[in-house]
Design a protein around this motif. Structure first.
Motif, PDB file in Angstrom:
ATOM      1  N   ALA A 121       0.877  -1.087  -0.029  1.00 27.98           N
ATOM      2  CA  ALA A 121       0.082   0.017  -0.042  1.00 27.98           C
ATOM      3  C   ALA A 121       0.849   1.192   0.051  1.00 27.98           C
ATOM      4  O   ALA A 121       2.064   1.144   0.380  1.00 27.98           O
ATOM      5  CB  ALA A 121      -0.939   0.055   1.491  1.00 27.98           C
ATOM      6  N   SER A 122      -0.016   2.488  -0.210  1.00 29.20           N
ATOM      7  CA  SER A 122       1.032   3.651  -0.380  1.00 29.20           C
ATOM      8  C   SER A 122       1.505   3.893   0.990  1.00 29.20           C
ATOM      9  O   SER A 122       0.806   3.599   2.179  1.00 29.20           O
ATOM     10  CB  SER A 122       0.295   4.775  -0.921  1.00 29.20           C
ATOM     11  OG  SER A 122       0.643   5.858  -0.904  1.00 29.20           O
ATOM     12  N   GLY A 123       2.741   4.330   1.144  1.00 29.11           N
ATOM     13  CA  GLY A 123       3.330   4.524   2.488  1.00 29.11           C
ATOM     14  C   GLY A 123       3.668   3.470   3.237  1.00 29.11           C
ATOM     15  O   GLY A 123       4.450   3.687   4.592  1.00 29.11           O
ATOM     16  N   SER A 124       3.762   2.315   2.741  1.00 29.46           N
ATOM     17  CA  SER A 124       4.323   0.990   3.430  1.00 29.46           C
ATOM     18  C   SER A 124       5.884   0.951   3.289  1.00 29.46           C
ATOM     19  O   SER A 124       6.251   0.152   3.809  1.00 29.46           O
ATOM     20  CB  SER A 124       3.789  -0.339   2.438  1.00 29.46           C
ATOM     21  OG  SER A 124       4.213  -0.111   1.228  1.00 29.46           O
ATOM     22  N   GLY A 125       6.602   1.848   2.629  1.00 23.87           N
ATOM     23  CA  GLY A 125       7.874   1.827   2.665  1.00 23.87           C
ATOM     24  C   GLY A 125       8.785   1.272   1.584  1.00 23.87           C
ATOM     25  O   GLY A 125      10.030   1.120   1.385  1.00 23.87           O
ATOM     26  N   LYS A 126       8.050   1.103   0.244  1.00 26.84           N
ATOM     27  CA  LYS A 126       8.721   0.401  -0.990  1.00 26.84           C
ATOM     28  C   LYS A 126       9.531   1.581  -1.561  1.00 26.84           C
ATOM     29  O   LYS A 126      11.003   1.086  -1.729  1.00 26.84           O
ATOM     30  CB  LYS A 126       7.546   0.337  -2.024  1.00 26.84           C
ATOM     31  CG  LYS A 126       6.364  -0.802  -1.590  1.00 26.84           C
ATOM     32  CD  LYS A 126       5.569  -0.608  -2.625  1.00 26.84           C
ATOM     33  CE  LYS A 126       4.726   0.245  -3.127  1.00 26.84           C
ATOM     34  NZ  LYS A 126       3.985   1.075  -2.169  1.00 26.84           N
ATOM     35  N   SER A 127       9.226   2.849  -1.595  1.00 25.95           N
ATOM     36  CA  SER A 127      10.273   3.819  -2.194  1.00 25.95           C
ATOM     37  C   SER A 127      11.694   3.920  -1.323  1.00 25.95           C
ATOM     38  O   SER A 127      12.674   4.297  -1.852  1.00 25.95           O
ATOM     39  CB  SER A 127       9.775   5.031  -2.559  1.00 25.95           C
ATOM     40  OG  SER A 127       8.611   5.061  -3.481  1.00 25.95           O
ATOM     41  N   THR A 128      11.455   4.006  -0.030  1.00 26.36           N
ATOM     42  CA  THR A 128      12.306   4.043   0.995  1.00 26.36           C
ATOM     43  C   THR A 128      13.279   2.962   0.803  1.00 26.36           C
ATOM     44  O   THR A 128      14.511   3.041   0.822  1.00 26.36           O
ATOM     45  CB  THR A 128      11.871   4.081   2.375  1.00 26.36           C
ATOM     46  OG1 THR A 128      10.856   5.082   2.490  1.00 26.36           O
ATOM     47  CG2 THR A 128      12.769   4.271   3.363  1.00 26.36           C
ATOM     48  N   LEU A 129      12.799   1.662   0.766  1.00 29.57           N
ATOM     49  CA  LEU A 129      13.721   0.885   0.426  1.00 29.57           C
ATOM     50  C   LEU A 129      14.511   0.551  -0.931  1.00 29.57           C
ATOM     51  O   LEU A 129      15.564   0.554  -0.825  1.00 29.57           O
ATOM     52  CB  LEU A 129      12.891  -0.480   0.447  1.00 29.57           C
ATOM     53  CG  LEU A 129      13.789  -1.959  -0.024  1.00 29.57           C
ATOM     54  CD1 LEU A 129      14.745  -2.151   1.044  1.00 29.57           C
ATOM     55  CD2 LEU A 129      12.679  -3.194  -0.054  1.00 29.57           C
ATOM     56  N   MET A 130      13.622   1.282  -1.903  1.00 27.95           N
ATOM     57  CA  MET A 130      14.428   1.320  -3.327  1.00 27.95           C
ATOM     58  C   MET A 130      15.424   2.425  -3.252  1.00 27.95           C
ATOM     59  O   MET A 130      16.554   2.340  -3.926  1.00 27.95           O
ATOM     60  CB  MET A 130      13.518   1.869  -4.322  1.00 27.95           C
ATOM     61  CG  MET A 130      12.363   0.549  -4.661  1.00 27.95           C
ATOM     62  SD  MET A 130      13.155  -1.072  -5.236  1.00 27.95           S
ATOM     63  CE  MET A 130      13.061  -0.755  -6.846  1.00 27.95           C
ATOM     64  N   ASN A 131      15.528   3.426  -2.509  1.00 21.73           N
ATOM     65  CA  ASN A 131      16.310   4.545  -2.593  1.00 21.73           C
ATOM     66  C   ASN A 131      17.514   4.091  -1.834  1.00 21.73           C
ATOM     67  O   ASN A 131      18.627   4.398  -1.821  1.00 21.73           O
ATOM     68  CB  ASN A 131      15.722   5.855  -1.779  1.00 21.73           C
ATOM     69  CG  ASN A 131      14.810   6.683  -2.716  1.00 21.73           C
ATOM     70  OD1 ASN A 131      14.857   6.448  -3.910  1.00 21.73           O
ATOM     71  ND2 ASN A 131      14.031   7.256  -2.322  1.00 21.73           N
ATOM     72  N   ILE A 132      17.483   3.264  -0.820  1.00 22.25           N
ATOM     73  CA  ILE A 132      18.432   2.588   0.066  1.00 22.25           C
ATOM     74  C   ILE A 132      19.210   1.785  -0.761  1.00 22.25           C
ATOM     75  O   ILE A 132      20.401   1.708  -1.030  1.00 22.25           O
ATOM     76  CB  ILE A 132      17.897   2.103   1.437  1.00 22.25           C
ATOM     77  CG1 ILE A 132      17.402   2.913   2.168  1.00 22.25           C
ATOM     78  CG2 ILE A 132      19.144   0.902   1.692  1.00 22.25           C
ATOM     79  CD1 ILE A 132      16.859   2.625   3.604  1.00 22.25           C
ATOM     80  N   LEU A 133      18.651   0.735  -1.570  1.00 22.31           N
ATOM     81  CA  LEU A 133      18.996  -0.275  -2.544  1.00 22.31           C
ATOM     82  C   LEU A 133      19.903   0.607  -3.632  1.00 22.31           C
ATOM     83  O   LEU A 133      20.934   0.006  -4.233  1.00 22.31           O
ATOM     84  CB  LEU A 133      18.314  -1.227  -3.336  1.00 22.31           C
ATOM     85  CG  LEU A 133      17.510  -2.081  -1.975  1.00 22.31           C
ATOM     86  CD1 LEU A 133      16.428  -2.975  -2.651  1.00 22.31           C
ATOM     87  CD2 LEU A 133      18.538  -2.895  -1.245  1.00 22.31           C
ATOM     88  N   ALA A 134      19.200   1.625  -3.872  1.00 14.65           N
ATOM     89  CA  ALA A 134      19.849   2.260  -5.031  1.00 14.65           C
ATOM     90  C   ALA A 134      21.059   3.273  -4.538  1.00 14.65           C
ATOM     91  O   ALA A 134      21.915   3.889  -5.295  1.00 14.65           O
ATOM     92  CB  ALA A 134      19.034   3.345  -5.855  1.00 14.65           C
ATOM     93  N   GLY A 135      21.548   3.312  -3.304  1.00 11.58           N
ATOM     94  CA  GLY A 135      22.644   4.101  -2.871  1.00 11.58           C
ATOM     95  C   GLY A 135      22.282   5.509  -2.849  1.00 11.58           C
ATOM     96  O   GLY A 135      23.194   6.364  -2.444  1.00 11.58           O
ATOM     97  N   LEU A 136      21.093   5.980  -2.677  1.00 12.51           N
ATOM     98  CA  LEU A 136      20.784   7.448  -2.764  1.00 12.51           C
ATOM     99  C   LEU A 136      20.290   7.767  -1.354  1.00 12.51           C
ATOM    100  O   LEU A 136      20.420   8.831  -0.773  1.00 12.51           O
ATOM    101  CB  LEU A 136      19.539   7.604  -3.633  1.00 12.51           C
ATOM    102  CG  LEU A 136      19.806   7.318  -5.014  1.00 12.51           C
ATOM    103  CD1 LEU A 136      18.362   7.403  -5.818  1.00 12.51           C
ATOM    104  CD2 LEU A 136      20.567   8.111  -5.654  1.00 12.51           C
ATOM    105  N   ASP A 137      20.077   6.776  -0.147  1.00 12.84           N
ATOM    106  CA  ASP A 137      19.767   6.984   0.940  1.00 12.84           C
ATOM    107  C   ASP A 137      20.365   5.831   1.695  1.00 12.84           C
ATOM    108  O   ASP A 137      20.873   5.011   1.505  1.00 12.84           O
ATOM    109  CB  ASP A 137      18.131   6.933   1.116  1.00 12.84           C
ATOM    110  CG  ASP A 137      17.692   7.261   2.611  1.00 12.84           C
ATOM    111  OD1 ASP A 137      18.370   8.077   3.231  1.00 12.84           O
ATOM    112  OD2 ASP A 137      16.468   6.964   3.003  1.00 12.84           O
ATOM    113  N   VAL A 138      20.547   6.228   3.161  1.00 12.33           N
ATOM    114  CA  VAL A 138      21.106   5.392   4.207  1.00 12.33           C
ATOM    115  C   VAL A 138      20.377   4.901   5.268  1.00 12.33           C
ATOM    116  O   VAL A 138      19.460   5.566   5.841  1.00 12.33           O
ATOM    117  CB  VAL A 138      22.582   6.111   4.765  1.00 12.33           C
ATOM    118  CG1 VAL A 138      23.229   5.166   5.608  1.00 12.33           C
ATOM    119  CG2 VAL A 138      23.342   6.645   3.564  1.00 12.33           C
TER     120      VAL A 138
END
Ligand SMILES: Nc1ncnc2c1ncn2[C@@H]1O[C@H](COP(=O)(O)OP(=O)(O)OP(=O)(O)O)[C@@H](O)[C@H]1O
Length: 322
Positions: free
Chosen positions: A65-82
């Motif tokens: 669902a929206s807000g479940s954390g998918k983009s947060t995880l992808m940004n971490i895997l992409a090396g854009l976020d820690v």
């Protein structure tokens, strides 16, 4: 403490050390990943101890669902976020301890990324072939001719060779996304990440884009993780992982079965995730159907664990009923 106990303790410690580490054979290993955002003194726990293993060569989908954390995880895997805590490794790179230089190399060589917004993936003033050559140029070390040949080969593989000399505004949304996949593959990454890559496309065009991901996976062996709301994409991959409240909650695995007449069909089965602390999230529709709340009764059987509603208050044993 006696000598025997000490020896036993040592033995146990050695056995523990020799055990392979969590996710040792996975290409992507997220171990109890936590990401906390703080805005105006308010904390949001976007990831709350997420575990995820992806094997080399997999093509899998992430849903939630929206807000479940998918983009947060992808940004971490992409090396854009820690991440705030936990461990995350991709192709041997530790995403928590990388310094700026290693992070740059990781983003350039180890992962490729395709975003939902077609315009975000490509430079508008470059042709398709120039867009694909750009990541190779930024990395350096590849001869001009070799770069042009690789760009040509990737565009042909994804069925968009005819777009070679066109700029993004001269291509359809689906063609732009396929060029974006070629750009993401330019430096031959181990992992291709895509966040809603078919989100802005109609279903027929979305199918063509998904076919391009499949081709990249089959022909180049690239491991691919796609975040999607698109049911057609989610039901075509072998494994779909659902994220709920910042954790992986369930998985659907699909496999091809052949019946007695030799007819092939895709069989899907849903699994709940058991985390390393032994926690299991039961699907809400199961628990609601049986009125399970707060406490359930467990029974260990030879080949399964039984879970019953808490009937302690009624004083009877539900298992005796049949
Ligand atoms: N930079 C940020 N600052 C503060 N909170 C954030 C930030 N990024 C994400 N969040 C919060 O973290 C939670 C998870 O967001 P995330 O974008 O990962 O969800 P999502 O599953 O990708 O949602 P969607 O499908 O809508 O894109 C949400 O509550 C969101 O508001």
């Amino acid at each position: 403490m006696t000598d025997t106990t000490l020896a036993e303790l040592e033995q146990r410690a050695t056995a523990r050390r020799d055990r392979p580490s969590y996710g040792h054979d996975a290409l992507i290993a997220c171990d109890r990943l936590v990401r906390i955002f703080t805005t105006d003194g308010v904390e949001v726990q976007a990831l709350q101890g997420l575990d995820l293993l992806v094997k080399e060569g997999e093509l899998m989908a992430l849903v939630g669902a929206s807000g479940s954390g998918k983009s947060t995880l992808m940004n971490i895997l992409a090396g854009l976020d820690v991440p705030t805590a936990g461990a995350a490794k991709v192709a041997g790179c530790d995403l928590l301890s990388m310094d700026a230089k290693a992070r740059l190399r990781y983003r350039r060589d180890v992962v490729g990324f395709v975003w939902q917004q077609t315009a975000r993936n490509l430079l508008p003033y470059l042709t398709a072939a120039q867009n694909v050559a750009l990541p190779m140029q930024l990395r350096g070390g590849t001869k001009r001719k070799a770069k042009a040949e690789r760009a040509e080969a990737l565009l042909s593989m994804l069925d968009i060779a005819d777009c070679r000399d066109r700029r993004p505004h001269q291509m359809s949304g689906g063609q732009q996304q396929r060029v974006a996949i070629a750009v993401a593959l330019a430096n031959n990454p181990s992992v291709l990440l895509a966040d809603e890559p078919t989100g802005e496309l109609d279903s027929a065009t979305g199918e063509q884009v998904f076919a391009a991901f499949r081709r990249a996976n089959e022909e180049l062996g690239t491991t691919i993780v796609i975040v999607t709301h698109d049911q057609a994409v989610a039901s075509e991959v072998r494994r779909t992982v659902a994220i709920r409240d910042g954790r992986t909650s369930s998985e659907v695995l699909r496999r091809t079965e052949v019946d007695a007449e030799g007819q092939e069909s895709l069989v899907a089965r849903e699994y709940a995730m058991l985390d390393r602390a032994g926690r299991l999230q039961l699907p809400a529709d199961y628990t609601e159907t049986l009125g399970m709340e707060h406490r359930v009764m467990l029974e260990l059987e030879p080949d399964h664990i039984g879970v019953w509603p808490d009937d302690a208050a009624r004083g009877d044993d539900p298992k005796d009923e049949g």
